[in-house]
Design a protein around this motif. Structure first.
Motif, mmCIF file in Angstrom:
data_model
loop_
_atom_site.group_PDB
_atom_site.id
_atom_site.type_symbol
_atom_site.label_atom_id
_atom_site.label_comp_id
_atom_site.label_asym_id
_atom_site.label_seq_id
_atom_site.Cartn_x
_atom_site.Cartn_y
_atom_site.Cartn_z
ATOM 1 N N LEU A 38 0.999 7.728 10.954
ATOM 2 C CA LEU A 38 0.076 7.964 9.831
ATOM 3 C C LEU A 38 -1.299 7.359 10.084
ATOM 4 O O LEU A 38 -2.291 7.782 9.506
ATOM 5 N N TYR A 39 -1.369 6.356 10.961
ATOM 6 C CA TYR A 39 -2.594 5.555 11.068
ATOM 7 C C TYR A 39 -3.512 5.916 12.231
ATOM 8 O O TYR A 39 -3.807 5.100 13.081
ATOM 9 N N ASP A 40 -3.966 7.163 12.286
ATOM 10 C CA ASP A 40 -5.071 7.462 13.202
ATOM 11 C C ASP A 40 -6.352 7.109 12.432
ATOM 12 O O ASP A 40 -6.284 6.484 11.367
ATOM 13 N N GLY A 163 0.866 -7.472 3.078
ATOM 14 C CA GLY A 163 0.672 -6.082 2.673
ATOM 15 C C GLY A 163 1.946 -5.284 2.460
ATOM 16 O O GLY A 163 1.912 -4.067 2.326
ATOM 17 N N SER A 164 3.098 -5.975 2.450
ATOM 18 C CA SER A 164 4.392 -5.296 2.348
ATOM 19 C C SER A 164 4.635 -4.378 3.542
ATOM 20 O O SER A 164 5.387 -3.406 3.445
ATOM 21 N N ASN A 165 4.026 -4.697 4.668
ATOM 22 C CA ASN A 165 4.314 -3.929 5.882
ATOM 23 C C ASN A 165 5.787 -4.037 6.266
ATOM 24 O O ASN A 165 6.337 -3.130 6.891
ATOM 25 N N GLY A 167 8.085 -3.524 4.420
ATOM 26 C CA GLY A 167 8.763 -2.449 3.706
ATOM 27 C C GLY A 167 8.989 -1.186 4.526
ATOM 28 O O GLY A 167 9.867 -0.395 4.214
ATOM 29 N N ASN A 168 8.216 -1.007 5.581
ATOM 30 C CA ASN A 168 8.424 0.171 6.433
ATOM 31 C C ASN A 168 9.625 0.030 7.352
ATOM 32 O O ASN A 168 10.079 1.002 7.953
ATOM 33 N N PHE A 169 10.143 -1.190 7.471
ATOM 34 C CA PHE A 169 11.334 -1.410 8.320
ATOM 35 C C PHE A 169 12.610 -1.204 7.510
ATOM 36 O O PHE A 169 12.687 -1.640 6.363
ATOM 37 N N ALA A 207 2.332 5.022 -7.825
ATOM 38 C CA ALA A 207 1.759 4.306 -6.672
ATOM 39 C C ALA A 207 1.826 5.158 -5.405
ATOM 40 O O ALA A 207 0.932 5.090 -4.563
ATOM 41 N N TYR A 208 2.892 5.967 -5.284
ATOM 42 C CA TYR A 208 3.093 6.732 -4.044
ATOM 43 C C TYR A 208 2.837 8.227 -4.191
ATOM 44 O O TYR A 208 2.949 8.970 -3.217
ATOM 45 N N ASP A 209 2.534 8.647 -5.414
ATOM 46 C CA ASP A 209 2.169 10.054 -5.629
ATOM 47 C C ASP A 209 1.065 10.035 -6.684
ATOM 48 O O ASP A 209 1.263 10.403 -7.826
ATOM 49 N N VAL A 214 -4.612 11.231 -3.148
ATOM 50 C CA VAL A 214 -5.049 10.586 -1.903
ATOM 51 C C VAL A 214 -3.826 10.332 -1.014
ATOM 52 O O VAL A 214 -3.864 10.540 0.196
ATOM 53 N N THR A 215 -2.724 9.910 -1.642
ATOM 54 C CA THR A 215 -1.509 9.647 -0.856
ATOM 55 C C THR A 215 -0.946 10.947 -0.271
ATOM 56 O O THR A 215 -0.431 10.959 0.846
ATOM 57 N N ALA A 216 -1.096 12.026 -1.021
ATOM 58 C CA ALA A 216 -0.666 13.332 -0.498
ATOM 59 C C ALA A 216 -1.481 13.689 0.743
ATOM 60 O O ALA A 216 -0.947 14.173 1.746
ATOM 61 N N ALA A 217 -2.780 13.416 0.697
ATOM 62 C CA ALA A 217 -3.648 13.701 1.850
ATOM 63 C C ALA A 217 -3.268 12.807 3.037
ATOM 64 O O ALA A 217 -3.215 13.264 4.186
ATOM 65 N N PHE A 218 -2.985 11.549 2.735
ATOM 66 C CA PHE A 218 -2.553 10.574 3.749
ATOM 67 C C PHE A 218 -1.291 11.090 4.461
ATOM 68 O O PHE A 218 -1.191 11.061 5.693
ATOM 69 N N ASN A 219 -0.362 11.601 3.684
ATOM 70 C CA ASN A 219 0.899 12.099 4.240
ATOM 71 C C ASN A 219 0.659 13.394 5.031
ATOM 72 O O ASN A 219 1.058 13.525 6.188
#
Ligand code: AVJ
Length: 324
Positions: A38-40, A163-165, A167-169, A207-209, A214-219
């Motif tokens: 996701l992080y380019d 940052g709750s990083n 949470g991705n694990f 928070a996620y939708d 913006v989150t939709a664009a991120f995804n």
């Protein structure tokens, strides 16, 4: 997991690893794309925008806890104190801590896979008078190893993982990651962990939708990236962002759902497949914790205790794990 080469260091190796990895994950059931892609450049900019959305409170809640409790957070550490942040991003948070703790940290180690982020973080820390700044353009684990090798002989080291990083694990991976941090530290050291807590489903959905999408664009940017970097032919219009709260697994899951039956070709991954109408590609998981559960995870990883600062309104916890 094999570390993915960084695009700036070896763009061809990065592309090959990216192609090979998605060729594998897109063949799974359900089809998946790893969230680290996701992080380019555009994805990172969209994430920064997400952090400013009123519905996504993690970044702001964490920053205010850091400022409010900075002195307590560093109080019991033996002097002098060195800091090492894993995934520092633009360095906003570590600068807040350094600024608010009102003391001279002997050294600050910054670890990130983005060189642009490291430049920004260094600049920010210099601007508030920090002099001993060491940057590590590496993934978390390799960066941690370097920081530990180069730590000052005396005093303590506090590792920051914010940052709750975490949470991705998936939980077993998170557990092993905490244990790995613990093993690289020694008595008197600490880990400061920022983690988002379980909260009502409506809050998580916003928070996620988010209503600004913006989150939709991120995804959806994941598909744009695959098109641009790997010769994909995803039709971005034919996917919608979907978020589900998986209560049993305590995680928010993000998907890209195909709006119609379609055929996809990703030339450089040598991959072709059909998607059914309504078929979802799983792109991210954000695990949420319970405050007490975080303390138990720390103990299980070998830390001797934990102290917590919690934003009860945003439901976010900073936990400082110590080693006796
Ligand atoms: C950076 C992984 C902590 O999971 O909350 C934000 C990423 N995804 N909105 C998170 C994210 C969608 C974020 N982390």
């Amino acid at each position: 997991m094999r570390p993915t080469p960084h695009p700036r260091d070896d763009p061809e190796a990065f592309r090959r690893a990216f192609a090979a990895e998605i060729a594998e994950t897109l063949r799974r059931t359900p089809r998946q794309i790893p969230s680290k892609y996701l992080y380019d450049e555009l994805g990172s900019a969209l994430f920064e925008a997400i952090c400013r959305l009123p519905w996504y409170r993690i970044a702001r809640a964490e920053s205010s806890l850091l400022v409010r409790h900075a002195r307590d957070i560093v109080r019991s550490l033996s002097r002098p104190v060195a800091l090492a942040e894993l995934g520092c991003g633009s360095g906003e948070k570590i600068a807040l801590l350094v600024g608010a703790a009102g003391e001279q940290f002997t050294a600050v180690h910054l670890v990130d896979i983005s060189e642009a982020a490291l430049d920004m973080a260094r600049y920010r820390l210099q601007a508030i008078g920090m002099r001993a700044i060491v940057t590590h353009h590496l993934a978390y684990e390799q960066g941690l190893t370097r920081a530990v090798q180069q730590r000052p002989r005396h005093g303590s080291l506090m590792v920051l993982f914010l940052g709750s990083n975490i949470g991705n694990f998936a939980p077993p991976v998170a557990r092993e990651f905490l244990a790995r941090i613990r093993r690289s530290l020694r008595p008197g050291d600490a880990l400061l962990l920022g983690a988002d807590l379980i909260k009502p489903e409506e809050e998580l959905m916003l928070a996620y939708d988010d209503p600004l999408q913006v989150t939709a664009a991120f995804n959806r940017n994941l598909l744009r990236r695959i098109n641009d970097e790997l010769g994909g032919d995803f039709n971005l219009e034919a996917f919608r962002h979907q978020v589900r709260w998986n209560a049993a697994e305590q995680r928010v899951e993000a998907y890209l759902v195909s709006l119609r039956r379609q055929h996809v070709v990703i030339a450089d991954a040598r991959l072709e497949f059909d998607l059914d109408e309504g078929e979802a590609i799983w792109t991210e998981s954000s695990h949420k914790y319970d405050a007490e559960q975080l303390l138990r995870e720390g103990l299980a990883a070998g830390f001797s205790g934990g102290e917590q600062w919690i934003d009860q309104d945003a439901k976010f916890a900073l936990t400082r794990f110590s080693i006796a």
